[in-house]
Structures are given as structure tokens and as C-alpha cells.
Design an enzyme around this catalytic site. Structure first.
Site, PDB file in Angstrom:
ATOM      1  CB  ALA A   1      27.898 -65.189 -17.315  1.00 36.94           C
ATOM      2  CB  THR A   2      33.657 -64.365 -15.250  1.00 37.98           C
ATOM      3  OG1 THR A   2      32.862 -63.996 -14.155  1.00 37.98           O
ATOM      4  CG2 THR A   2      34.610 -63.485 -15.279  1.00 37.98           C
TER       5      THR A   2
ATOM      6  CG  HIS B   1      26.637 -70.382 -11.010  1.00 38.87           C
ATOM      7  ND1 HIS B   1      26.784 -69.431 -10.128  1.00 38.87           N
ATOM      8  CD2 HIS B   1      27.834 -69.937 -11.511  1.00 38.87           C
ATOM      9  CE1 HIS B   1      27.091 -68.413  -9.663  1.00 38.87           C
ATOM     10  NE2 HIS B   1      27.729 -68.370 -11.073  1.00 38.87           N
TER      11      HIS B   1
ATOM     12  CB  THR C   1      38.666 -81.467 -22.664  1.00 39.20           C
ATOM     13  OG1 THR C   1      39.797 -81.655 -23.368  1.00 39.20           O
ATOM     14  CG2 THR C   1      37.656 -82.421 -22.416  1.00 39.20           C
TER      15      THR C   1
ATOM     16  CB  CYS D   1      31.627 -59.536  -8.143  1.00 37.05           C
ATOM     17  SG  CYS D   1      31.026 -60.344  -8.292  1.00 37.05           S
TER      18      CYS D   1
HETATM   19  C1  LIG Z   1      27.219 -63.949 -11.554  1.00 37.62           C
HETATM   20  C2  LIG Z   1      27.334 -62.909 -12.458  1.00 37.62           C
HETATM   21  C3  LIG Z   1      28.270 -62.705 -13.475  1.00 37.62           C
HETATM   22  C4  LIG Z   1      29.169 -64.111 -13.624  1.00 37.62           C
HETATM   23  O1  LIG Z   1      29.061 -65.771 -13.634  1.00 37.62           O
HETATM   24  P1  LIG Z   1      30.396 -67.015 -13.838  1.00 37.62           P
HETATM   25  O2  LIG Z   1      29.506 -67.549 -14.400  1.00 37.62           O
HETATM   26  O3  LIG Z   1      29.494 -66.553 -12.149  1.00 37.62           O
HETATM   27  O4  LIG Z   1      31.216 -66.098 -13.793  1.00 37.62           O
HETATM   28  C5  LIG Z   1      28.366 -61.919 -14.650  1.00 37.62           C
HETATM   29  N1  LIG Z   1      27.074 -61.031 -14.354  1.00 37.62           N
HETATM   30  C6  LIG Z   1      26.303 -61.372 -13.776  1.00 37.62           C
HETATM   31  C7  LIG Z   1      25.297 -60.429 -14.118  1.00 37.62           C
HETATM   32  C8  LIG Z   1      25.896 -62.735 -12.904  1.00 37.62           C
HETATM   33  O5  LIG Z   1      25.334 -61.764 -12.028  1.00 37.62           O
END
Ligand SMILES: *Cc1c(COP(=O)(O)O)cnc(C)c1O
Length: 406
Positions: free
Chosen positions: A78-79, A208, A246, A332
Site C-alpha cells: 500500500a505504501t 499482509h 519482475t 509506523c
Molecule cells: C499498513 C498500511 C499501509 C502500508 O501498507 P504496506 O503494504 O505495509 O506498505 C498504508 N495505509 C494503511 C491504512 C495501512 O494500514
């Protein structure tokens, strides 16, 4: 508690990450073993086999969020998806539409991407949230101008679990001609999502957070209306040139299985988690005075609870219950000393923000674990408060406070 001493702590931090479902790991293993091909190898069976597997995953992701498989692109999580949506759209439309709208309680990777595009010349409006954690739709409509290219509002907040009204937000954005991006990391497989019905143009997700492996996620980039964006990575032009590199076929396959399981689980898991969550809250409210639920309860994912305990510091509670894996906010920010900007945004004092714990129940949480956690928290918080009173310090907490926001 002796029975739990030798065991691992009870895991109640499913917002930070979730364990990989055994069924997910099972489908991944062959892609680390005999099916190890590069999905971009077009000249032999190994490549074709891996390619076929990852293309099937696009269908599994699309089915979970109501998209077309061709609108799904893999990322590392998500990041990365949030960075790509915000920076990619800002740069693509630079000089034509240079305004974005977001919200003060977004995840730091959204906020920091916004700060980044601000330095590149985009103006950003940050909407406030009420004490229920939700944005004001009138304020959103007012914030959108002819210059607004993107609105980015998260579907589910990662600390307080509140669900923004995405369908209403989508209708406003579509009508005003702005694209809508949502960070749905905490929403996917926890609640129904339909990007078409909700008029979402870009959506970020990560495996995850819903029982898939770490290091893989996806971005949905809508085609109707068509969203264009500049890639962040330069390279071989994979993923329709949106994201070179990849594809990690084993991780992709795991993400696909997590989506399939998540879609099926929507039929019963939310209700089951909601019952356990309400049971936990009920037990704490009956036994402990001076507790406050942070964020509204009415629009909230069922696995989430965020509570402030008057007169005790979250740090001290966590130190007293090493047999519970809980957190005081997002993973975080847990290494910084600052209290949560999200809790302060919904109006909490610093003291209450520093007295707050986040509970994240998940697929593998059992009612017995919840009762054990309630027993331990009640015992230790009562003890910590008594110690303070014995030392002549007021804890403020004398009678049960049932002031949750609806
Ligand atoms: C965990 C999370 C992220 C980051 O996701 P990653 O896959 O760990 O980079 C971003 N936004 C929210 C709301 C999250 O809970």
C-alpha cells in the site's frame, strides 16, 4: 497467567499485520519450488506457467473490489500504491490541474506523498475530521475546484477503524470532475468494496493486512473514466508501464488466494469479529471506570477498538501485559515519542491520546483469547491506577464513563 507464560503473547494487533493464512502459504510454495519461472519470460514453459498464475490473480483481486482484471497492477504494497497514485497523478497532470484534496487523518505514506507533491507545485487541501473520525461531505464539496485533479480519502482509518462514506464521497468527486483515490489497506476483505458503485478511480491495497504475505500489494487504476499517471520506477515497462520490475509470482499467487479467502469470509467473519470486539468492550466498560472509545462506533470495521484509559499511560499498560500483543497506535509511529496525530485530530487531549490502546482482532482470534485479554487488562489497569492513588496522584477515573460517540 502461568499457563500463558510459556506460550507466545496473544496477538491483538491485526491492523499492523496479519498472519499468513495456511491456505495462502500452501498455494505459494510451489512457486518457490518447481514453478519458479519469471512471469516475464516469454520463450518457455516456466515463464508461461508463472504468467498464467499471476494473470489469474488479477481476476481474484478484481472480483474482491468490483474491478476489471485489466485495471489491476501489482506493487510492493500500500505504501507504494499510495505513492504511485498521488505522485503519479500529480506529475501527469502538472500545469493543467495542480490541486489535490486529502485529510488530516490519512496514513503517513499518503500525507508524506502529499507533502512531496506540494514541494513540486501541487496545492493540497487537508480536510479535518469530526470526533467520530469522519470527514464533512459539505467541506469536501467546497474544497473541490476546477483545478482539483485528485481527492485521496482512506476507506478505513488504521488506528480508529472508522469507515468513511466512500459512495457519497465518490459521487461528489465524480460530479465535480476530480479523480478519487482511496487507501483501502484496512478495508479490503474486511467490508464489501465495489469501486464501480462507489465511483473510486484509484485504490491501494496490501496483502499482509488480510492474511496474505508481506511485500505484495496492488493498485486499481480505473479505465472509465481513464486515469493516467506517470510511473515512479523506470525500467522494462511491466504492468502496462505503470510499474516496472519482475513480478514476484509466489507473492502474487499468495495475494490472489488471500483475496479469494477474503471474499468468501465476508459472509461471516465481520459478524464474528464484531461480536468478540463488542464483548471485549463490554467487559472493559463494566469493570473499569474512566474509559473512552475513540472514534465513532457506528461506522467502524468490526475488528477494531481504540480506547483511552484515564489516568494510565498506554506505555505502562503495555509493559504490564507482555503476554498481550497490542499497540498504542500505528506501527509506523510506535517508535516515535509523539502521541498519535490521528487521535489529536479527533479532539483528544495529549493525555488521553497517550492513554490509548488499539486492539485489532483478526481471523485467528478466539473468544478465549479475548476473555483472557480482558481479564489481564482489567487486573493490570486497576493495579496501575491503585498505585497512583496510593502515591497521592489523581487518576481522574472514578465512575464508569459511557460516552462513546455513536
Ligand atoms: C499498513 C498500511 C499501509 C502500508 O501498507 P504496506 O503494504 O505495509 O506498505 C498504508 N495505509 C494503511 C491504512 C495501512 O494500514
Amino acid at each position: 497467567m502461568s499457563g500463558h507464560n510459556k506460550k507466545r503473547p496473544i496477538y491483538l494487533d491485526n491492523h499492523a499485520t496479519t498472519p499468513v493464512d495456511p491456505a495462502v502459504l500452501n498455494v505459494m510454495l510451489p512457486y518457490y519450488q518447481e514453478k519458479f519461472g519469471n512471469p516475464h519470460s516469454g520463450t518457455h514453459f516456466y515463464g508461461w506457467e508463472a504468467r498464467e498464475a499471476v494473470e489469474l490473480v488479477r481476476e481474484q483481486i478484481a472480483a474482491l473490489i468490483g474491478a476489471e482484471p485489466g485495471e489491476i497492477y501489482f506493487t510492493s504494497g500500500a505504501t507504494e500504491s499510495n505513492n504511485l497514485a498521488i505522485k503519479g497523478v500529480a506529475r501527469m497532470y502538472r500545469g493543467r490541474k495542480d490541486h489535490m484534496v486529502s485529510c488530516v487523518s490519512e496514513h503517513m505514506c499518503v500525507l508524506d506523498s502529499m507533502f512531496h507533491v506540494e514541494r513540486e507545485g501541487t496545492k493540497v487541501t487537508y480536510l479535518e475530521v469530526g470526533n467520530d473520525g469522519l470527514i464533512d461531505l459539505g467541506a469536501l464539496a467546497d474544497a473541490i475546484t476546477d483545478d482539483t485533479i485528485l481527492v485521496s480519502i482512506m476507506t478505513v482509518q488504521n488506528e480508529i477503524g472508522v469507515i468513511q462514506p466512500m459512495a457519497e464521497i465518490g459521487a461528489i468527486c465524480r460530479e465535480r470532475g476530480a479523480f478519487l483515490h482511496t487507501d483501502a489497506a484496512q478495508a479490503v476483505a474486511k467490508m464489501p468494496i465495489d469501486v464501480k458503485a462507489m465511483k473510486i478511480d484509484l485504490l491501494s491495497l496490501t496483502a499482509h493486512k488480510f492474511y496474505g504475505p508481506m511485500g505484495i500489494g496492488a493498485i486499481y487504476i480505473g479505465r472509465k473514466p481513464k486515469v493516467r499517471l506517470e510511473p515512479i520506477f523506470s525500467g522494462g515497462g511491466q504492468e502496462n508501464n505503470f510499474r516496472s520490475g519482475t513480478l514476484p509470482a509466489p507473492l502474487c499467487v499468495g495475494l490472489g488466494k488471500a483475496c479469494e479467502l477474503g471474499l468468501a469470509a465476508l459472509a461471516e467473519e465481520p459478524a464474528r469479529l464484531g461480536e468478540m470486539r463488542d464483548h471485549l468492550l463490554g467487559r472493559l466498560q463494566v469493570a473499569l471506570p474512566g474509559i473512552h472509545v475513540n472514534g465513532g462506533m457506528a461506522h467502524r470495521v468490526p475488528g477494531n477498538l481504540n480506547i483511552s484509559f484515564e489516568g494510565v499511560r498506554a506505555e505502562d499498560i503495555m509493559a504490564a501485559v507482555p503476554d498481550l500483543a497490542i499497540s498504542s497506535g500505528s506501527a509506523c509511529t510506535s517508535e516515535s515519542d509523539e502521541s498519535s496525530y490521528v487521535l489529536r485530530a479527533i479532539g483528544l487531549s495529549n493525555d488521553l491520546a497517550e492513554s490509548s490502546l488499539r486492539f485489532g482482532l483478526g481471523r485467528f482470534t478466539t473468544p478465549e483469547e479475548v476473555d483472557y485479554a480482558a481479564d489481564r487488562l482489567i487486573a493490570e489497569i486497576s493495579r496501575l491506577r491503585q498505585e497512583k492513588r496510593d502515591a497521592g496522584i489523581s487518576t481522574g477515573a472514578t465512575a464508569p464513563v459511557l460516552d462513546e460517540v455513536k
